[in-house]
Design an enzyme around this catalytic site. Structure first.
Site, PDB file in Angstrom:
ATOM      1  N   ARG A 242       0.857  -1.175   0.000  1.00  0.00           N
ATOM      2  CA  ARG A 242       0.000   0.000   0.000  1.00  0.00           C
ATOM      3  C   ARG A 242       0.896   1.229   0.000  1.00  0.00           C
ATOM      4  NH1 ARG A 242      -3.653  -2.323  -1.859  1.00  0.00           N
ATOM      5  NH2 ARG A 242      -5.735  -2.624  -0.997  1.00  0.00           N
ATOM      6  N   GLU A 271      -3.424   7.703  -4.527  1.00  0.00           N
ATOM      7  CA  GLU A 271      -3.817   7.187  -5.844  1.00  0.00           C
ATOM      8  C   GLU A 271      -5.109   7.843  -6.334  1.00  0.00           C
ATOM      9  OE1 GLU A 271      -3.948   2.907  -5.816  1.00  0.00           O
ATOM     10  OE2 GLU A 271      -1.992   2.783  -4.890  1.00  0.00           O
ATOM     11  N   HIS A 289      -1.129   0.315 -10.025  1.00  0.00           N
ATOM     12  CA  HIS A 289      -1.809  -0.619  -9.101  1.00  0.00           C
ATOM     13  C   HIS A 289      -2.366  -1.842  -9.858  1.00  0.00           C
ATOM     14  CE1 HIS A 289      -3.959  -0.742  -4.939  1.00  0.00           C
ATOM     15  NE2 HIS A 289      -3.711  -1.962  -5.389  1.00  0.00           N
TER      16      HIS A 289
HETATM   17  C1  DGY Z   1      -6.071  -5.627  -2.956  1.00  0.00           C
HETATM   18  O1  DGY Z   1      -6.817  -6.580  -3.096  1.00  0.00           O
HETATM   19  O2  DGY Z   1      -5.747  -5.207  -1.832  1.00  0.00           O
HETATM   20  C2  DGY Z   1      -5.567  -4.950  -4.185  1.00  0.00           C
HETATM   21  O3  DGY Z   1      -4.537  -4.072  -3.907  1.00  0.00           O
HETATM   22  C3  DGY Z   1      -6.715  -4.205  -4.850  1.00  0.00           C
HETATM   23  O4  DGY Z   1      -7.374  -3.498  -3.865  1.00  0.00           O
END
Ligand code: DGY
Length: 323
Positions: A242, A271, A289
Site C-alpha cells: 500500500r 492514488e 496498481h
Molecule cells: C487488494 O486486493 O488489496 C488490491 O490491492 C486491490 O485493492
C-alpha cells in the site's frame, strides 16, 4: 422474500456482474465513475450491501450524517485500509475481503518490478520507443545482476511467502524477512527464507527490499527517511503493498540524493495521483496498481465477494469476515 438491495461501486468482470444480477436486486455503476464521499454516505443509507473497492474512501465521516442501513461492505480486494473498520463495527456493519485469490498475481507483479528496476526494463523500452537506441555496445544500459543477490521481505503473509518462493527457487536469491510474529523456521525454509529479528536487520543486508505488509495506521510510513537511509547503498525498494507504507516524500528525496538506487512501485500515497518527480525518474518503475489485474484473479476476487455476501444474507458463516 425480496432480494437484498446491493450497490456495486465500480464495473466488475462481466461474469461476476451476471451472477450478482441473478442473486440480488443490484445497482451497477455503468459509467465506472468513482463515487464521492456524499454518494457513498447516501449509499450506506440506501442499500443493504455496498460492494466497494480500494478506489472508494470510507473514513468515519462517511458513516456519519445519515442513518446507516447497510449491513455488509463486501470489499473487492484483500486490503481494506480504505475503510474505517472501527466506524463500520460501531454501526454494526460487517466487512469482508478477498484473501488468497490474488497471492500469486501480486507476487508476480513484485517480481516484475524487481527484475525491471534491476535490469532497467522500463528505461530501455522508453529509449527504444523514442527511437533513441544507437545499437548494442558493452556499456549500454548496464543494470544489476539479480541471481545470488539478497532480497529482504517486510511482511511474511501469503504474498510475502509467494514472493520469497519466486526469488529463492526461481532466481537463486538469498531471502531474509521481517514479520511481527515469529514464523516456524521449518515453514520459512519451505519458501527458501529465513527470519531476521528487526526491520533494520533486513535493511542492512538486502540488495532489494520488498514490502508485503498491510497498509493503514499501524504501518503508515514504516519506510520513512531513517529506514530508507538504513538500506544498503545501491539497494532498490519494491512496493506492491500500500502507498501509505512508504513516506513518499522521503522516498523521492532518497532517490534524488542517491541514498537508494531505484524503486519499483505499484501503489502510491494518494492514488491515482503520482507525483511528476517520481514519474520522471528513470530509475523508478511505476505501475498503476496492477497487482491483482489478471482476468483469472479479478474474476476470483469478484466470486469471493459473491460468496461472502450470499453467506451473509443466508445467515451462514461468512468466509472472509474482517469485522
Ligand atoms: C487488494 O486486493 O488489496 C488490491 O490491492 C486491490 O485493492
Amino acid at each position: 422474500m425480496s432480494k437484498p438491495r446491493i450497490l456495486v461501486t465500480r464495473r466488475w468482470p462481466a461474469t461476476v456482474e451476471t451472477v450478482l444480477a441473478e442473486r440480488f436486486d443490484v445497482t451497477f455503476n455503468p459509467g465506472d465513475i468513482p463515487l464521492g464521499e456524499n454518494e457513498l454516505r447516501l449509499a450506506l443509507s440506501t442499500y443493504d450491501a455496498v460492494l466497494p473497492t480500494v478506489s472508494d474512501r470510507l473514513p468515519a465521516a462517511v458513516f456519519d450524517g445519515a442513518p446507516v442501513v447497510t449491513k455488509i461492505l463486501g470489499n473487492f480486494g484483500v486490503g481494506y485500509n480504505h475503510i474505517d473498520i472501527s466506524a463500520a463495527k460501531e454501526r454494526g456493519v460487517a466487512v469482508t475481503n478477498t484473501p488468497g485469490v490474488l497471492t500469486d498475481c501480486t507476487a508476480d507483479i513484485a517480481m516484475l518490478l524487481l527484475l525491471s528496476v534491476a535490469r532497467r526494463g522500463g528505461e530501455g523500452e522508453r529509449q527504444l520507443r523514442a527511437g533513441e537506441w544507437k545499437g548494442w555496445c558493452p556499456t549500454h544500459m548496464v543494470g544489476t545482476k539479480v541471481t545470488g543477490k539478497t532480497v529482504g521481505i517486510i511482511g511474511f503473509g501469503r504474498i510475502g511467502k509467494a514472493f520469497a518462493q519466486r526469488c529463492h527457487f526461481g532466481f537463486g536469491m538469498d531471502v531474509v524477512f521481517f514479520n511481527r510474529s515469529p514464523i516456524d523456521p521449518a515453514e520459512a525454509t519451505r519458501y527458501g527464507a529465513r527470519q531476521l529479528p528487526t526491520i533494520e536487520a533486513v535493511l542492512a543486508v538486502a540488495d532489494f527490499v520488498s514490502l508485503h505488509c498491510p497498509g493503514g495506521a499501524e504501518n503508515r510510513h514504516l519506510m520513512n527517511a531513517a529506514r530508507l537511509a538504513a538500506m544498503k547503498p545501491g539497494a532498490f525498494l519494491i512496493n506492491t503493498a500500500r502507498g501509505d507504507v512508504v513516506d513518499q516524500a522521503a522516498l523521492i528525496a532518497a532517490l534524488k540524493a542517491g541514498t537508494i538506487r531505484g524503486a519499483g512501485l505499484d501503489v502510491y500515497e494518494a492514488e491515482p495521483d503520482v507525483p511528476e518527480t517520481l514519474r520522471r525518474m528513470e530509475n523508478v518503475m511505476v505501475l498503476p496498481h496492477l497487482g491483482s489485474a489478471t482476468e483469472e484473479t479479478r474474476t476470483a476476487m469478484g466470486m469471493k465477494v459473491v460468496d461472502n455476501v450470499t453467506a451473509f444474507f443466508e445467515g451462514r458463516d461468512v468466509p472472509d469476515r474482517v469485522v
